[in-house]
Design a protein around this motif. Structure first.
Motif, PDB file in Angstrom:
ATOM      1  N   ASP A   9       0.900  -1.348  -0.035  1.00 25.75           N
ATOM      2  CA  ASP A   9      -0.012  -0.078  -0.087  1.00 25.75           C
ATOM      3  C   ASP A   9       0.901   1.334   0.002  1.00 25.75           C
ATOM      4  O   ASP A   9       0.632   2.149  -0.730  1.00 25.75           O
ATOM      5  CB  ASP A   9      -0.943  -0.131   1.253  1.00 25.75           C
ATOM      6  CG  ASP A   9      -2.280  -0.790   1.005  1.00 25.75           C
ATOM      7  OD1 ASP A   9      -2.448  -1.089  -0.143  1.00 25.75           O
ATOM      8  OD2 ASP A   9      -3.008  -1.058   1.829  1.00 25.75           O
ATOM      9  N   LYS A  12       2.176   1.610  -3.456  1.00 23.25           N
ATOM     10  CA  LYS A  12       1.237   2.415  -4.348  1.00 23.25           C
ATOM     11  C   LYS A  12       0.880   3.936  -4.135  1.00 23.25           C
ATOM     12  O   LYS A  12       0.570   4.547  -5.053  1.00 23.25           O
ATOM     13  CB  LYS A  12      -0.054   1.539  -4.019  1.00 23.25           C
ATOM     14  CG  LYS A  12      -0.178  -0.017  -4.605  1.00 23.25           C
ATOM     15  CD  LYS A  12      -1.226  -0.617  -4.451  1.00 23.25           C
ATOM     16  CE  LYS A  12      -2.577  -0.158  -5.334  1.00 23.25           C
ATOM     17  NZ  LYS A  12      -3.750  -0.895  -5.386  1.00 23.25           N
ATOM     18  N   SER A  15       3.467   5.608  -5.696  1.00 24.74           N
ATOM     19  CA  SER A  15       3.676   5.485  -7.237  1.00 24.74           C
ATOM     20  C   SER A  15       2.417   6.570  -7.713  1.00 24.74           C
ATOM     21  O   SER A  15       3.066   7.117  -8.644  1.00 24.74           O
ATOM     22  CB  SER A  15       3.343   4.165  -7.556  1.00 24.74           C
ATOM     23  OG  SER A  15       4.381   3.073  -7.203  1.00 24.74           O
ATOM     24  N   ILE A  16       1.261   6.596  -7.062  1.00 21.92           N
ATOM     25  CA  ILE A  16       0.174   7.589  -7.575  1.00 21.92           C
ATOM     26  C   ILE A  16       0.892   8.962  -7.350  1.00 21.92           C
ATOM     27  O   ILE A  16       0.546   9.825  -8.100  1.00 21.92           O
ATOM     28  CB  ILE A  16      -1.177   7.234  -6.920  1.00 21.92           C
ATOM     29  CG1 ILE A  16      -2.359   7.693  -7.794  1.00 21.92           C
ATOM     30  CG2 ILE A  16      -1.236   7.730  -5.469  1.00 21.92           C
ATOM     31  CD1 ILE A  16      -2.171   7.308  -9.301  1.00 21.92           C
ATOM     32  N   PHE A  47       3.928   0.051  -9.835  1.00 20.38           N
ATOM     33  CA  PHE A  47       2.540  -0.259 -10.023  1.00 20.38           C
ATOM     34  C   PHE A  47       2.618  -1.641 -10.410  1.00 20.38           C
ATOM     35  O   PHE A  47       1.767  -2.616  -9.792  1.00 20.38           O
ATOM     36  CB  PHE A  47       1.573   0.605 -10.984  1.00 20.38           C
ATOM     37  CG  PHE A  47       0.911   1.663 -10.129  1.00 20.38           C
ATOM     38  CD1 PHE A  47       0.239   1.199  -9.013  1.00 20.38           C
ATOM     39  CD2 PHE A  47       0.993   3.045 -10.561  1.00 20.38           C
ATOM     40  CE1 PHE A  47      -0.531   2.326  -8.124  1.00 20.38           C
ATOM     41  CE2 PHE A  47       0.326   3.990  -9.884  1.00 20.38           C
ATOM     42  CZ  PHE A  47      -0.375   3.717  -8.880  1.00 20.38           C
ATOM     43  N   VAL A  50       3.893  -4.155  -7.816  1.00 23.80           N
ATOM     44  CA  VAL A  50       2.729  -4.486  -6.783  1.00 23.80           C
ATOM     45  C   VAL A  50       1.679  -5.254  -7.359  1.00 23.80           C
ATOM     46  O   VAL A  50       1.340  -6.458  -6.782  1.00 23.80           O
ATOM     47  CB  VAL A  50       2.135  -3.029  -6.256  1.00 23.80           C
ATOM     48  CG1 VAL A  50       1.051  -3.443  -5.527  1.00 23.80           C
ATOM     49  CG2 VAL A  50       3.038  -2.152  -5.412  1.00 23.80           C
ATOM     50  N   ASN A  51       1.486  -5.230  -8.476  1.00 21.74           N
ATOM     51  CA  ASN A  51       0.468  -6.116  -9.253  1.00 21.74           C
ATOM     52  C   ASN A  51       0.812  -7.591  -9.272  1.00 21.74           C
ATOM     53  O   ASN A  51       0.223  -8.555  -8.978  1.00 21.74           O
ATOM     54  CB  ASN A  51      -0.098  -5.857 -10.486  1.00 21.74           C
ATOM     55  CG  ASN A  51      -1.264  -4.790 -10.525  1.00 21.74           C
ATOM     56  OD1 ASN A  51      -2.204  -5.359 -10.705  1.00 21.74           O
ATOM     57  ND2 ASN A  51      -1.016  -3.307 -10.541  1.00 21.74           N
ATOM     58  N   ALA A 294      -4.546   3.996  -1.442  1.00 23.05           N
ATOM     59  CA  ALA A 294      -3.843   2.825  -1.960  1.00 23.05           C
ATOM     60  C   ALA A 294      -5.053   2.069  -2.487  1.00 23.05           C
ATOM     61  O   ALA A 294      -4.672   1.457  -3.758  1.00 23.05           O
ATOM     62  CB  ALA A 294      -2.958   2.115  -0.905  1.00 23.05           C
ATOM     63  N   SER A 295      -6.163   1.884  -1.923  1.00 24.02           N
ATOM     64  CA  SER A 295      -7.221   1.043  -2.412  1.00 24.02           C
ATOM     65  C   SER A 295      -7.956   1.693  -3.279  1.00 24.02           C
ATOM     66  O   SER A 295      -8.959   1.188  -4.093  1.00 24.02           O
ATOM     67  CB  SER A 295      -7.955   0.646  -1.306  1.00 24.02           C
ATOM     68  OG  SER A 295      -8.764   1.877  -0.791  1.00 24.02           O
ATOM     69  N   THR A 297      -6.261   3.966  -6.191  1.00 25.03           N
ATOM     70  CA  THR A 297      -5.175   4.565  -7.104  1.00 25.03           C
ATOM     71  C   THR A 297      -5.853   4.429  -8.391  1.00 25.03           C
ATOM     72  O   THR A 297      -5.616   5.191  -9.275  1.00 25.03           O
ATOM     73  CB  THR A 297      -3.868   3.850  -6.832  1.00 25.03           C
ATOM     74  OG1 THR A 297      -4.125   2.350  -6.914  1.00 25.03           O
ATOM     75  CG2 THR A 297      -3.116   4.083  -5.528  1.00 25.03           C
ATOM     76  N   TYR A 301      -6.224   7.509 -10.847  1.00 23.12           N
ATOM     77  CA  TYR A 301      -5.478   7.437 -12.160  1.00 23.12           C
ATOM     78  C   TYR A 301      -6.160   8.071 -13.168  1.00 23.12           C
ATOM     79  O   TYR A 301      -5.780   8.998 -13.925  1.00 23.12           O
ATOM     80  CB  TYR A 301      -4.669   6.091 -12.213  1.00 23.12           C
ATOM     81  CG  TYR A 301      -3.905   6.227 -13.501  1.00 23.12           C
ATOM     82  CD1 TYR A 301      -2.557   6.613 -13.435  1.00 23.12           C
ATOM     83  CD2 TYR A 301      -4.355   5.646 -14.836  1.00 23.12           C
ATOM     84  CE1 TYR A 301      -1.881   6.464 -14.509  1.00 23.12           C
ATOM     85  CE2 TYR A 301      -3.405   5.744 -15.860  1.00 23.12           C
ATOM     86  CZ  TYR A 301      -2.150   6.056 -15.584  1.00 23.12           C
ATOM     87  OH  TYR A 301      -1.279   5.828 -16.920  1.00 23.12           O
TER      88      TYR A 301
END
Length: 357
Positions: A9, A12, A15-16, A47, A50-51, A294-295, A297, A301
């Motif tokens: 998280d 993320k 990253s965003i 990203f 993390v995926n 984080a949940s 993003t 985006y």
């Protein structure tokens, strides 16, 4: 519902923030601004990492994965349609000015329309490409030999994009000094079976490997020190590449060409990942805030792009000059409304898929 992994998280959220920071730029021509901008090239690779970390540690349910892949495509088409009727008018471009075939190509086969800025959607297109091949790698993941194959393809995908880019730059530099003749490595692209997004597949697989690997030297301190060293080397390397290509150590208003395809970005993304791995947030309020962002993003985006076209031209008029502070303010000013609208949309049946995937 699967328990969230705090350090993923955190990555993320970083990253965003980096992604939004490098869009609709309000920066002055300074060296620190340039260093921050090249740091942003690590956002999308992280990203993908993390995926990969998440998908490879979950059981593969093939039917569910196929539905998810189809949904990603449908949502991508829907957002292209939304941008056509939002970004278009904001840029004073009427959707009625395009022909039917142009619009169909734009919507369904990832084409472009003059004046409708959708360049950031390449990330979703790359994610879709990775999802298409993921089941093959996930099946191999449960076998020792299969994991070695996965690691090979991770390295291969990155080397065939980032590695070739770096080698071509070296050859061009030697040629410019008259030490060698002209050599092009373009023909070697035929050896790359994953095409344009091979490096993103590499980051995806690499993230799974880093997430499941043992702690470096069995010490989180040593691992985080390694991560910080890699991050520093990657950041300085990206700055060096930008300096070399632009002949200017300061920010010049021009993004680095093929920024995701340079070797230092691999060090930077991997370094941040390792530095964050295992991190836990003790403060409940901060942890709740990180989890909330984080949940969401994906929604941020997609939505920050519309808010950027709506707000940034007016924000730019408020400042007598630009600097890192103005760009940080812009970043927060785009993330907050995108986050809040995501909160609202995710409560609406069907519509929620636009921001939840």
């Amino acid at each position: 519902m699967q328990k969230r992994i705090q350090y993923l998280d955190i990555i993320k959220v970083i990253s965003i923030f980096l992604v939004v920071f490098c869009h609709f730029v309000l920066l002055s021509e300074t060296v620190p601004a340039n260093i921050l901008m090249v740091a942003c090239w690590s956002g999308v690779p992280m990203f993908f990492m993390v995926n990969g970390a998440l998908l490879f540690t979950r059981p593969l349910k093939l039917e569910k994965h196929i539905r998810k892949t189809i949904l990603i495509y449908i949502v991508l088409v829907a957002w292209r349609l939304i941008y056509l009727f939002t970004v278009g008018p904001l840029c004073q471009i009427s959707p009625l000015g395009f022909g039917r075939n142009q619009i169909l190509t734009y919507l369904f086969t990832f084409g472009s329309l003059d004046g409708i800025g959708t360049g950031h959607l390449w990330f979703i297109e790359a994610l879709l490409a990775v999802y298409l091949v993921f089941p093959l790698f996930r099946i191999a993941w449960d076998h020792q030999a299969g994991r070695k194959i996965i690691l090979f393809f991770a390295a291969f995908g990155i080397l065939m994009t980032n590695g070739l880019t770096g080698l071509q730059m070296l050859l061009d530099a030697l040629c410019a000094k008259g030490l060698i003749g002209v050599y092009s490595l373009e023909g070697l692209e035929i050896l790359n079976p994953f095409g344009t997004y091979a490096n993103m597949l590499g980051f995806f697989l690499f993230g799974a490997w880093l997430h499941t690997a043992g702690t470096f030297k069995n010490s989180l301190t040593a691992q985080r020190l390694l991560g910080l060293l890699l991050s520093a080397a990657g950041l300085l390397g990206m700055w060096g590449v930008k300096w070399y290509t632009s002949k200017n150590p300061a920010w010049d208003g021009i993004l680095l060409v093929q920024g995701y395809r340079h070797l230092p970005v691999v060090l930077l993304a991997a370094g941040i990942f390792l530095a964050c791995r295992g991190l836990k947030i003790r403060n409940r309020a901060i942890n709740a805030a990180v989890t909330a962002v984080a949940s969401r993003t994906l929604g941020i985006y997609y939505l920050h792009w519309i808010f950027g076209w709506m707000l940034v031209p007016y924000m730019a008029l408020l400042f007598s000059g630009f600097n890192i502070g103005t760009n940080l303010l812009k970043t927060v000013a785009l993330i907050i409304p995108a986050f809040l609208l995501t909160l609202l949309l995710e409560k609406i049946p069907v519509i929620k898929h636009l921001v939840t995937g």
